[in-house]
Design a protein around this motif. Sequence first.
Motif, PDB file in Angstrom:
ATOM      1  N   GLY A  16      28.066  69.153  21.043  1.00 34.61           N
ATOM      2  CA  GLY A  16      26.971  68.220  20.432  1.00 34.61           C
ATOM      3  C   GLY A  16      26.538  68.924  19.498  1.00 34.61           C
ATOM      4  O   GLY A  16      26.792  69.578  18.793  1.00 34.61           O
ATOM      5  N   VAL A  17      25.179  68.263  19.032  1.00 35.41           N
ATOM      6  CA  VAL A  17      24.484  68.688  17.736  1.00 35.41           C
ATOM      7  C   VAL A  17      23.092  69.113  18.433  1.00 35.41           C
ATOM      8  O   VAL A  17      22.499  68.754  19.409  1.00 35.41           O
ATOM      9  CB  VAL A  17      24.381  67.677  16.847  1.00 35.41           C
ATOM     10  N   ALA A  18      22.675  70.325  17.759  1.00 33.81           N
ATOM     11  CA  ALA A  18      21.522  71.000  17.910  1.00 33.81           C
ATOM     12  C   ALA A  18      20.267  70.721  17.347  1.00 33.81           C
ATOM     13  O   ALA A  18      18.986  70.857  17.634  1.00 33.81           O
ATOM     14  CB  ALA A  18      21.572  72.492  17.858  1.00 33.81           C
ATOM     15  N   SER A  19      20.399  69.605  16.488  1.00 38.30           N
ATOM     16  CA  SER A  19      19.367  68.871  15.506  1.00 38.30           C
ATOM     17  C   SER A  19      18.942  67.368  16.161  1.00 38.30           C
ATOM     18  O   SER A  19      20.097  66.823  16.256  1.00 38.30           O
ATOM     19  CB  SER A  19      19.453  69.376  14.218  1.00 38.30           C
ATOM     20  N   PRO A  20      17.982  67.024  15.707  1.00 37.80           N
ATOM     21  CA  PRO A  20      17.537  65.384  16.003  1.00 37.80           C
ATOM     22  C   PRO A  20      18.469  64.802  14.912  1.00 37.80           C
ATOM     23  O   PRO A  20      18.826  65.098  13.739  1.00 37.80           O
ATOM     24  CB  PRO A  20      16.288  65.254  15.841  1.00 37.80           C
ATOM     25  N   ILE A  21      18.676  63.312  15.123  1.00 35.83           N
ATOM     26  CA  ILE A  21      19.405  62.573  14.396  1.00 35.83           C
ATOM     27  C   ILE A  21      18.177  61.488  13.594  1.00 35.83           C
ATOM     28  O   ILE A  21      17.516  60.948  14.552  1.00 35.83           O
ATOM     29  CB  ILE A  21      20.387  61.531  14.990  1.00 35.83           C
ATOM     30  N   VAL A  22      18.003  61.260  12.359  1.00 35.06           N
ATOM     31  CA  VAL A  22      17.540  60.366  11.791  1.00 35.06           C
ATOM     32  C   VAL A  22      18.163  59.066  11.426  1.00 35.06           C
ATOM     33  O   VAL A  22      19.140  59.260  10.481  1.00 35.06           O
ATOM     34  CB  VAL A  22      16.840  60.805  10.354  1.00 35.06           C
ATOM     35  N   ALA A  23      18.102  58.049  11.818  1.00 36.88           N
ATOM     36  CA  ALA A  23      19.044  56.811  11.954  1.00 36.88           C
ATOM     37  C   ALA A  23      18.324  55.838  11.249  1.00 36.88           C
ATOM     38  O   ALA A  23      17.136  55.595  11.469  1.00 36.88           O
ATOM     39  CB  ALA A  23      19.446  56.441  13.366  1.00 36.88           C
TER      40      ALA A  23
END
Length: 765
Positions: free
Chosen positions: A626-633
Amino acid sequence: MTEPLRTPPGRFCMGVDTGGTFTDAVVYDHNTDRVVAAAKTPTSHEDLYGCVVAAMTNVLASSHVSASDIGLVAVSTTLATNALVEGAGRPAGLVAIGFEPEALTRVGLRPGTATGTSEDLNSRADTSPAEGGRDRPTSDLATAPVVIVGGGHSAHGDERDPLDLGELTRAIDRIDASVEAYAVAAQFSVRNAAHELSARDAIRERTGKPVTCSHELSPRLGGPRRAVTTLLNAQLISVTARFTEAIRAAMGSLGLDARLMIVRGDGSLVSAEFVAQRPIETVLSGPAASVIGARHLAASSATDADALDAGCLVVDIGGTTTDIAAIRNGAVVPADGGTATVGGHATMVTALPTMTVGLGGDSEISIPPDGVLGELAVGPRRVVPLCVAARRHPDAVLPILQRQLESKRPLAEFGEVLLRAAIPASTEHLDGLENEVLQLVDSAGGALPLENLKRSARWRSAVGRLERRGMVRRAALTPTDACVVLGLVDAESVGDAAAAHAGAELFSRQRDRYGVNVGTGAADLSRRVMRSALRGAAEALLSVALGADGIAPGETRRPLAQAALDRRHRDLGRTTASETGSTHGDRSANPLWGLLEPSEQPGVPVAGDVASIPADPTPLAHLGAGVASPIVAIGAPAPTYAPLVAALLGTTAVVPAHAEVANAVGAAVARVRITKQITVTAPRRGSYRAHWGDDPPVWHNLDEAREWATTQATEAAQAEAAAAGAHNAEVTVNWTTRTAPSNGRELFVEATLTVTAAGRPGSNY
């Protein structure tokens, strides 16, 4: 009636983004740092002028701002990118000075090419993979006239051979009738531009046509790539000129007496006059604007903007593509080289490092020939959604699909329709087969079932060439149709729901390589399409995150990473029915969460793996990806898609206010930034040459060379920033030195001076 706002002249900026699916516009108030109004208009590729006028008209009307108070119009555009990808540039010739033919051939150029007929172009551009066509450029680059003349300099800027002006004149006379512009690239011109400047002046005097020099576009070494970049720029000059003229006409029709600026691929703004000479710098303008807009909107609306700047992934979910960038410590994580590769051409254009995948609402759905059981592919080819095509051709498309549904023997071509372009293009240079295809489409009323064409490589190539030239478009099943079938979007606002259902039903009857139907009906097939699209977006985001951490992005496709994503997918699917809320958003309010539930069709696993898996296995290994940082969509579908994609990756999604028009916001808030670079070398011990202009001076003191170079680069950056539209640009200077050990001490090799001038664009007032 509400009175228009009366404000100081030029207070407002209008940002416009001409995307592949929608043209967006915003009115932005820089005094209060807010979006005053926003508007979205469907993009018609046959009438970009009409789209821009409609978007501008709608946003002005809803903003209640007077046209006289708009001081700046900033535009991000996919025009240059699309022209290179589709091979739609205008004819241009390359004058290569001092190059070996083999060096140019390695980058896809054809030295010695004087002219090219339509037949020649087609035979070269449509080479099969077996003949080496897989890595060969598909645009007119491979058939552009290329002439080599004597001249060039050494790596230290010394003249290697004199410029052969006589041969240059003869070469220009041979190719002038077949080109609209010229590109000039000389060996080591970034170390001494004298030969390029002399050739430019001679060509302009003899032809009066636009000429681009390679040293004006990039200070980097690598002559052949610089030559490619310069030739592509020349091919785009008249294309971009027509676009900016259309924008100015749209502004004039609305009474907008404002300065026109364009977003470059590196995210900076430049004036329309600047872009007229260097249109190649606008490639990847759209992705750059999306990154800037997303960061700006997220910083304005997020409760913890500092955390987002520390590290996040920006994803723009569009109708045509999905663009992704990694942010760390407030800046986009740089990629190797930092230059743009577009349409298979490795250029020297500086661009924000973004990953673009052909995954969007208009992506074609297909069955991979080597896929696993039940696997679907989404993209990368862009097509017209069947629901949209049926609305444009109400008497043709739906009846075609309905007739195909009645067939007892489904064909692979069912559900695909060729559409004639709304605005006819010239057929002057078409070959016989291309004309025959167009006549068939026209005789069918502008909508021809693909099954009516012969199944041969020659016919497929002819259709492909017509598609690249924009003369026909292909309609087929897309995620947009799947969303209509599942009720995820308002069908009335998109197109004909009956056509979407018919297309999905037809596709569900197709069989994969195992002889198994890929669906059990329109609804089941549409759920599979959306699962594939969501999984593709998640894998693309994971690839970017891995790349930013120094891990090969291709690791995403390894079996272990795929197994980890499969496990998370199944775990989420098992909890979907029992959970009504989560940290990723309210599942009960988002119908897409239901896509994680197991398929109705036995034997077709959710994640595409063919192994038999127990219903509730007890894991013996801890496995995760997965990814450790948030997603800005951002993008119109972001509120619906982003929470679920984030859940698949074990993170959270931030969808800022005005996410649906973030690209237009990015254009409105971008800044002008101009960079100049001077390299200082040591041609001999105790001598330092500053490579600038056509007569690089030699100094016997490094500090003096540095001081002179700083003065030259600063003046040039400030002047170019002002010409590009900057108001009171701030200047930063960076000096780096490269040495090598020699006999126990460090020996000077070269130094690089980089001067950047940046500032907010001024208005017309």
